[in-house]
Design a protein around this motif. Sequence first.
Motif: not given
Length: 97
Positions: A61-90
Amino acid sequence: MPRHSITVTSYHADNTVCPSEHQHTRSRKPLTEGCTGRDHFIASCSCTAWTSSRSSTKNYAAEDGRRHRAAQQRAESAAPPNGPAVLRELLRLDADV
């Protein structure tokens, strides 16, 4: 970003909560007078959107909870923009100066 806290609760066979004050052997046999023994465990999250299925062991049950928490943290952390989008913003920031 809210923190996801996982709580594992143990239950008797009649679906009543088995409090942590109830003492048990390693094989889950009750040592406390009047306790019918732990039957299953359920993990739940503080986000109130997730609850695990019944588990026969607390560790699963605890391992199930750890998997849920890890999935939520991955979903909440947005990937930083890269490539041309960063250059346009700069370039936009430089154009305002």
